[in-house]
Design an enzyme around this catalytic site. Structure first.
Site, PDB file in Angstrom:
ATOM      1  CE  LYS A  17      -1.893  -1.632   3.408  1.00  9.14           C
ATOM      2  NZ  LYS A  17      -2.793  -1.917   5.052  1.00  9.14           N
ATOM      3  CB  THR A  35      -6.981   8.528   6.747  1.00 11.51           C
ATOM      4  OG1 THR A  35      -6.258   9.008   7.743  1.00 11.51           O
ATOM      5  CG2 THR A  35      -7.065   9.324   5.824  1.00 11.51           C
ATOM      6  N   GLY A  48      -8.765   3.415  10.013  1.00 12.98           N
ATOM      7  CA  GLY A  48      -9.072   2.268   9.595  1.00 12.98           C
ATOM      8  C   GLY A  48      -9.109   2.182   8.333  1.00 12.98           C
ATOM      9  CB  THR A  49      -7.249   3.634   5.106  1.00 16.82           C
ATOM     10  OG1 THR A  49      -7.753   4.927   5.837  1.00 16.82           O
ATOM     11  CG2 THR A  49      -6.989   3.570   4.018  1.00 16.82           C
ATOM     12  N   GLY A  50      -6.521   0.638   6.369  1.00 19.03           N
ATOM     13  CA  GLY A  50      -5.812  -0.623   5.990  1.00 19.03           C
ATOM     14  C   GLY A  50      -6.689  -1.633   6.317  1.00 19.03           C
ATOM     15  CB  CYS A  51      -9.159  -2.410   9.224  1.00 16.41           C
ATOM     16  SG  CYS A  51      -7.914  -1.987  10.440  1.00 16.41           S
TER      17      CYS A  51
END
Length: 576
Positions: free
Chosen positions: A201, A281, A283-286
């Site tokens: 990412k 932003t 919790g974007t990765g979750c």
């Protein structure tokens, strides 16, 4: 005991709980629901957390975590799994043991019987709080990565994982990821841990469009996806010209996956979208990894799953409610749940309706914009008799066109709308004056022009415009009128873009008998009318969003008028 079968694909998340609701299993379950999936969860740790940061973490007892996973797997037919924060080595080992005990006890296949598994190696929260003890990293890379369909580290996590491997091997010092080229090489290097694919990412790395162009040129087999960059497609010069993309910064995610036909080779795809200036932003990765797991559970292949998940997450940030909390707020996980036919206007997509119309009618739109008539005109080789036939018929058509816009003005109920329609009428009158000058230069008097016999193509198109105008729907009339306005604006900019220079191009301007026509439609006066048209139709749509049936009617008129425009070029070429 037979497993519970659900009509929705069941997805399992093994991750921590976020008391603030923006990340962890809360984000995962919202994402599963938004994708029409049934969410299940095994909680690795409780956090005292809000948008400003993590205040404390309480890990789940390892044996209880293992019981949670086993309980779910023994009862529910899980179609995909996503893992997030484990916190420590004991919980990491417990989750891996539960998965291996269930899926591989009676199988010698290391990955064949487990459903798609997406591993998000969460190490640090958005606010900078450590969420994974160093000793757990080795368990994840050695035992969980080989089970994974995909791992999704961000820049910091990838650097940490690579540095621990190099440190253990007593090789060169740890490396940092500073460029898009670095991302490509690190993503490929991470495949050595045994997962089928890596999604590196790029949210923590700023990339410019020029960087993407250079990397694409250096890697001919690289696939570049630009879903988030509007306009994305052919023959959209009018949209690009009115989009302020100067200095645009991009976020680029890199997907590197082993090929099914040759495990020694890989394919790489990069997903590009404009960087959003947002604090929503958390919790974007979750959210991204959960969306990928949901898409895989729904049956998508990996590339399409990532593509759709990236777009879903991007829109979640773009449409988020910034009023939630005092720090990094959550995404809008349910942006796709409403019945929205036309996307919302955003800074990166100011013309969503027009973009959608052009995309859906791409075949006929391209045939219209890049017609043989236009190509020959640009090369200066169009026979004069064809151009004169076109100009004389277009002169007659403009009467219908001006009347239709006057009808639109009469139907408008606000001064700005009346002004917009009136400005187009004035532009048409200026265009008529240009036609007269053209004809005069070719020896055709104004009287001869007025007595031109109307062709069937002109009568059919003009009659259709008036018919649509009399049906009583203002927006429907706009649809009919825009195919001409936007199409000619597109043709003008397409020809201008392809003017022959030292770097190529095929449009000849020097000694081209039709240079004035090209300059008129590519020029500021006509392009200003195009901008007014774009802003008018987009404002109409935003103020009164269409239902699916209403949009279907709009599109039918747009497509028909685009076909009639192409038919007008055909008429000119056939001298009919």
């Amino acid at each position: 005991m037979s497993k519970l079968s659900t009509t929705q694909p069941a997805i399992l998340t093994i991750a921590g709980s976020d008391s603030g609701g923006g990340a962890g299993i809360q984000a995962d379950l919202k994402t599963f629901a938004a994708h029409g999936c049934y969410g299940t969860s095994a909680i690795t740790a409780l956090t005292a957390q809000n948008t400003t940061g993590v205040q404390d973490v309480l890990p789940t007892p390892p044996d209880f975590l293992q019981k949670q996973v086993t309980s779910i797997l023994s009862d529910i037919d899980i179609k995909a799994i996503k893992t997030g924060m484990f916190f420590d080595a004991s919980n990491t080992q417990a989750a891996i043991t539960a998965l291996k005990s269930y899926y591989f006890t009676n199988s010698s296949d290391v990955t064949g019987s487990i459903p798609p598994l997406v591993c998000d190696p969460v190490c640090v929260s958005t606010s900078g709080h450590t969420l994974l003890e160093p000793s757990a990293i080795d368990y994840i890379t050695e035992w969980l990565f080989p089970l994974a369909t995909l791992i999704t580290p961000n820049k910091t996590e990838a650097e940490l994982i690579i540095s621990r491997r190099k440190s253990a091997a007593a090789t060169e010092a740890s490396r940092s990821i500073e460029t898009l080229e670095d991302m490509l090489s690190v993503a490929e290097e991470l495949l050595c841990y045994g997962s089928k694919a890596v999604l590196l990412k790029g949210g923590h790395l700023t990339v410019l469009p020029e960087d993407v162009r250079k990397v694409a040129a250096n890697h001919p087999t690289l696939q570049v996806v630009r879903d988030g960059i509007m306009p994305n497609g052919e023959n959209m010069e009018i949209l690009q010209a009115n989009l302020n993309s100067a200095g645009m910064q991009l976020v680029v995610d890199v997907l590197c996956e082993l090929r099914d036909d040759d495990r020694q080779k890989q394919t790489t795809t990069i997903f590009c979208h404009p960087r959003l200036q947002s604090t929503s932003t958390h919790g974007t990765g979750c959210t991204l990894s959960a969306a990928i797991a949901a898409e895989l559970g729904l049956g998508s292949n990996l590339t399409n799953a990532v593509r759709r998940a990236v777009q879903y997450t991007y829109l979640g940030i773009e449409t988020a409610n910034s009023a939630i909390g005092h720090g990094h707020g959550p995404l809008n996980h349910f942006h796709s749940m409403g019945e929205t036919v036309v996307p919302t206007i955003t800074p990166t997509n100011p013309y969503p309706l027009t973009s959608l119309l052009i995309h859906r009618s791409a075949h006929v739109w391209k045939a219209y914009v890049e017609h043989e008539f236009v190509r020959l005109l640009g090369q200066g080789t169009l026979p004069l008799e064809n151009f004169i036939h076109f100009i004389r018929q277009d002169y007659l058509y403009l009467k219908y066109y001006a009347r239709a816009y006057a009808l639109l003005s009469a139907k408008s109920n606000s001064f700005p709308a009346i002004d917009s329609a009136t400005q187009i009428v004035l532009s048409v009158l200026q265009e008529v004056s240009t036609h007269k000058k053209f004809c005069a230069s070719f020896g055709i008097t104004e009287d001869q022009l007025a007595r031109t016999k109307e062709s069937p193509a002109t009568a059919a198109y003009g009659g259709y415009l008036i018919d649509v105008g009399l049906r009583g729907d203002t927006t429907l009339l706009l649809m009919a009128l825009l195919a001409c306005l936007l199409g000619y604006g597109e043709v003008g900019l397409w020809l201008k873009k392809n003017v022959k220079t030292g770097d190529g191009g095929w449009v000849i301007m020097q000694n081209n008998p039709y240079i004035q026509w090209i300059e008129d439609y590519a020029g500021e006066r006509f392009q200003r009318a195009v901008r007014i048209g774009l802003e008018t139709i987009e404002a109409h749509t935003a103020a009164d969003p269409p239902s699916p049936n209403r949009f279907k009617e709009w599109y039918a008129v747009w497509e028909r008028c685009t076909e009639l425009e192409k038919g007008f070029w055909d008429m000119a070429m056939n001298l009919s």
